[in-house]
Motif scaffolding. Structure first.
Motif, mmCIF file in Angstrom:
data_model
loop_
_atom_site.group_PDB
_atom_site.id
_atom_site.type_symbol
_atom_site.label_atom_id
_atom_site.label_comp_id
_atom_site.label_asym_id
_atom_site.label_seq_id
_atom_site.Cartn_x
_atom_site.Cartn_y
_atom_site.Cartn_z
ATOM 1 N N ALA A 189 -9.818 -15.680 -3.033
ATOM 2 C CA ALA A 189 -9.343 -14.334 -2.536
ATOM 3 C C ALA A 189 -10.265 -13.945 -1.365
ATOM 4 O O ALA A 189 -9.639 -13.200 -0.625
ATOM 5 N N VAL A 190 -11.415 -14.487 -1.470
ATOM 6 C CA VAL A 190 -12.229 -14.055 -0.318
ATOM 7 C C VAL A 190 -11.698 -14.766 1.214
ATOM 8 O O VAL A 190 -11.553 -13.984 1.946
ATOM 9 N N ALA A 191 -11.335 -16.048 0.929
ATOM 10 C CA ALA A 191 -10.516 -16.409 2.131
ATOM 11 C C ALA A 191 -9.564 -15.858 2.697
ATOM 12 O O ALA A 191 -9.439 -15.720 3.710
ATOM 13 N N LEU A 192 -8.737 -15.370 1.703
ATOM 14 C CA LEU A 192 -7.567 -14.911 1.974
ATOM 15 C C LEU A 192 -7.932 -13.369 2.672
ATOM 16 O O LEU A 192 -7.304 -13.055 3.806
ATOM 17 N N ALA A 193 -8.719 -12.641 2.156
ATOM 18 C CA ALA A 193 -9.114 -11.602 2.661
ATOM 19 C C ALA A 193 -9.633 -11.656 4.152
ATOM 20 O O ALA A 193 -9.583 -10.835 5.055
ATOM 21 N N ALA A 194 -10.629 -12.759 4.377
ATOM 22 C CA ALA A 194 -11.074 -12.834 5.545
ATOM 23 C C ALA A 194 -10.293 -13.651 6.594
ATOM 24 O O ALA A 194 -10.631 -14.005 7.771
ATOM 25 N N GLY A 195 -9.061 -13.970 6.138
ATOM 26 C CA GLY A 195 -7.890 -14.458 7.236
ATOM 27 C C GLY A 195 -7.847 -15.793 7.494
ATOM 28 O O GLY A 195 -7.093 -16.133 8.216
ATOM 29 N N ALA A 196 -8.022 -16.727 6.405
ATOM 30 C CA ALA A 196 -7.546 -17.911 6.318
ATOM 31 C C ALA A 196 -6.313 -18.054 6.301
ATOM 32 O O ALA A 196 -5.354 -17.122 5.628
ATOM 33 N N GLY A 197 -5.691 -19.148 6.784
ATOM 34 C CA GLY A 197 -4.139 -19.211 7.132
ATOM 35 C C GLY A 197 -3.522 -20.398 6.086
ATOM 36 O O GLY A 197 -2.487 -20.604 5.723
ATOM 37 N N PHE A 198 -4.642 -21.011 5.185
ATOM 38 C CA PHE A 198 -4.044 -22.230 4.270
ATOM 39 C C PHE A 198 -4.890 -22.189 3.176
ATOM 40 O O PHE A 198 -6.427 -22.339 3.575
ATOM 41 N N ILE A 199 -4.594 -21.889 2.166
ATOM 42 C CA ILE A 199 -5.530 -21.807 0.834
ATOM 43 C C ILE A 199 -4.841 -22.544 -0.183
ATOM 44 O O ILE A 199 -3.665 -22.312 -0.735
ATOM 45 N N ALA A 200 -5.793 -23.556 -0.559
ATOM 46 C CA ALA A 200 -5.028 -24.537 -1.768
ATOM 47 C C ALA A 200 -6.393 -25.077 -2.754
ATOM 48 O O ALA A 200 -7.550 -24.778 -2.319
ATOM 49 N N ARG A 201 -6.030 -25.222 -3.863
ATOM 50 C CA ARG A 201 -6.731 -25.763 -4.895
ATOM 51 C C ARG A 201 -6.611 -27.046 -5.653
ATOM 52 O O ARG A 201 -5.267 -27.192 -5.966
ATOM 53 N N GLY A 202 -7.486 -27.904 -5.499
ATOM 54 C CA GLY A 202 -7.338 -29.331 -6.137
ATOM 55 C C GLY A 202 -8.412 -29.566 -7.374
ATOM 56 O O GLY A 202 -9.071 -28.637 -7.615
ATOM 57 N N PHE A 203 -8.187 -30.647 -8.027
ATOM 58 C CA PHE A 203 -9.016 -31.068 -9.156
ATOM 59 C C PHE A 203 -9.492 -32.610 -8.828
ATOM 60 O O PHE A 203 -8.663 -33.146 -8.524
ATOM 61 N N SER A 204 -10.967 -32.931 -8.857
ATOM 62 C CA SER A 204 -11.196 -34.179 -8.438
ATOM 63 C C SER A 204 -10.887 -35.166 -9.657
ATOM 64 O O SER A 204 -10.727 -36.260 -8.975
ATOM 65 N N GLY A 205 -10.364 -34.622 -10.630
ATOM 66 C CA GLY A 205 -9.759 -35.774 -11.569
ATOM 67 C C GLY A 205 -8.294 -36.051 -11.250
ATOM 68 O O GLY A 205 -7.889 -36.807 -12.259
ATOM 69 N N ASP A 206 -7.956 -35.493 -10.329
ATOM 70 C CA ASP A 206 -6.486 -35.703 -9.841
ATOM 71 C C ASP A 206 -6.418 -36.189 -8.459
ATOM 72 O O ASP A 206 -6.024 -35.336 -7.600
ATOM 73 N N PRO A 207 -6.791 -37.354 -8.374
ATOM 74 C CA PRO A 207 -6.926 -37.686 -7.025
ATOM 75 C C PRO A 207 -5.602 -37.525 -5.928
ATOM 76 O O PRO A 207 -5.569 -37.446 -4.879
ATOM 77 N N ASN A 208 -4.536 -38.303 -6.642
ATOM 78 C CA ASN A 208 -3.314 -38.263 -5.882
ATOM 79 C C ASN A 208 -2.949 -36.648 -5.621
ATOM 80 O O ASN A 208 -2.581 -36.455 -4.431
#
Ligand code: TPP
Lengths: 247, 198
Positions: free
Chosen positions: A133-152
């Motif tokens: 949410a901070v990244a969104l407010a700060a103006g980032a254009g690409f925001i994603a989340r992954g999980f290290s236990g799911d390498p693919n």
């Protein structure tokens, strides 16, 4: 995380000499030396400024930042804000284990306020930061989340992030099995957001603020003008490059 | 492995760009002068990680005592074997009285020396620009014939004088004009010291 990165780079067919991985300090920041790419294991919290300088000087390189929740949101928090809004074409991977792993278990900005530990008995009583949410407010254009236990799955996010023209944030839930063994449960708890990326700010904000923090996928993707590159450096000689930057 | 440029001296910086001929590159190779060529990102086969952790010649983090020792030696040698040339210190005038200083006090010291010379006192001004590695042989040469040294520094605890005592042999007659900020040391204060101590 390493496996995900290797898969993404292999998928994109990027030669290792064209990829530079810049990091700060922390267990997560040790990533560069585990690769065959060019690497810079720098100082705590300062990976983003370094990477910004490199990308502006050598725009033809693929520049990736490897950081941790302490590195990126505590000491490097200010750089994080401005990297989001500056929109230099970087891929920023933040491995979040909700703890300072390297220094043996202090709470970080993303640690839950009631996490009881020897170093913070009964918790910090401070609400955790919501980095996406901070990244969104700060103006980032690409925001994603992954999980290290799911390498693919994480590799797929990284491919999209590296292709994205501008600053791309990939927040990777990365259990610290030593200081936060309970995070092993993330394996059962993470789930996909199962939604196409949105380019609508309000919709992205709604997704991020209604999220449980354990969903993976691309929350927001918008084409914003990347920071203009003015350097014309194409030299393979250090003294020529150095001369260009002499004031 | 690389084009070796002639050893730079006289304060010229030395940048060696690695030209990779085989697919193997030791970023921190131990060389005679301690300088090893650097490859630029984008150069095939030249990949390495610049690491703040102690490392071996390839740049791979290592906790072996032998790597630690040889890389420490390399970094020390790089600094010690480099010829800093005359710019390591600024020298002005000659005389039995000398003022030793550094940094921002250099300007008032120079002004004071000019005023002292106008009053018939020969003064040599030595402004150190390179603090480490210390250059004891060079300073000894500059101090030949000097009998009195006035150390001038903007510091409450005489840090510069302590540093000089740790690294250099000074003449027996030394006085120290040390004062903390924020009020800067003015030429008149230095001049008064010089004139009092003929
Ligand atoms: C300037 C500075 N301040 C503090 C430290 C101590 N320090 C080393 S790693 C670290 C926190 C690392 O946490 P995080 O970024 O979350 O990485 P992790 O080890 O959990 O992957 C701290 C505070 C340091 N190395 N440098």
């Amino acid at each position: 995380m390493q496996a995900a990165l290797f898969r993404a780079l292999a998928h994109l067919d990027l030669p290792p000499e064209h990829v530079t991985i810049i990091s700060g300090i922390g267990c997560s920041s040790r990533l560069p030396a585990y690769t065959e790419c060019y690497g810079f294991h720098g100082i705590h919290g300062r990976a983003l400024p370094l990477a910004t300088g490199l990308k502006l000087a050598r725009p033809e390189l693929t520049v990736i930042v490897a950081s941790g929740d302490g590195d990126a949101f505590s000491i490097g928090g200010n750089h994080f804000l401005h990297a989001c809004r500056r929109n230099v074409d970087l891929t920023c991977i933040i491995m979040d284990n909700e703890v300072y792993g390297m220094t043996k278990g202090q709470p970080s900005p993303t640690t839950a306020s009631d996490w009881d530990s020897k170093l913070a008995p009964s918790g910090t009583h401070v609400r955790p930061l919501q980095p996406l949410a901070v990244a969104l407010a700060a103006g980032a254009g690409f925001i994603a989340r992954g999980f290290s236990g799911d390498p693919n799955g994480t590799a797929r996010l990284l491919v999209e992030a590296i292709r994205h023209p501008g600053f791309a944030l990939v927040h990777v839930l990365s259990p610290c099995v030593t200081y936060r063994p309970e995070e092993k449960l993330w394996k059962q708890q993470v789930h996909s957001i199962e939604m196409e990326p949105t380019a609508e700010l309000a919709e992205a904000a709604r997704r991020l603020f209604t999220d449980d923090g354990l969903s993976t996928g691309i929350f927001y993707r918008a084409t914003l003008p990347p920071y203009p590159v003015t350097s014309q450096t194409r030299s393979d000689d250090l003294s020529v490059i150095e001369a260009e930057f002499v004031l | 492995m690389c084009d070796r440029l002639p050893i730079a001296g006289d304060g010229e910086s030395l940048r060696l760009t690695a030209k990779i001929v085989t697919n193997y590159y030791d970023r921190y190779a131990v060389t005679a002068d301690g300088v090893s060529p650097m490859s630029l990102p984008g150069t095939p086969g030249g990949q390495y990680t610049a690491d703040g952790l102690e490392h071996n010649v390839r740049g791979v983090p290592s906790s072996r005592a032998t790597d630690h020792q040889s890389q420490l030696d390399k970094r020390r040698d790089k600094l010690l074997r480099y010829d800093y040339g005359p710019i390591w210190a600024e020298v002005e005038g000659d005389g039995e009285a000398a003022v030793l200083t550094w940094g921002s006090t250099a300007a008032p010291v120079r002004e004071a020396a000019a005023l002292a010379r106008a009053q018939g006192l020969a003064v040599k001004v030595l402004v150190l620009r390179l603090l480490l590695p210390a250059q004891p042989a060079r300073l000894a040469r500059l101090l030949e014939g000097v009998r009195r040294v006035l150390v001038v520094e903007q510091s409450h605890s005489q840090q510069f004088y302590s540093y000089l005592k740790a690294h250099y042999t000074l003449p027996a007659a030394v006085r120290v004009l040390a004062r903390p900020g924020p009020l800067s040391i003015r030429p008149a204060a230095v001049l008064a010291q010089l004139l009092q101590w003929r």
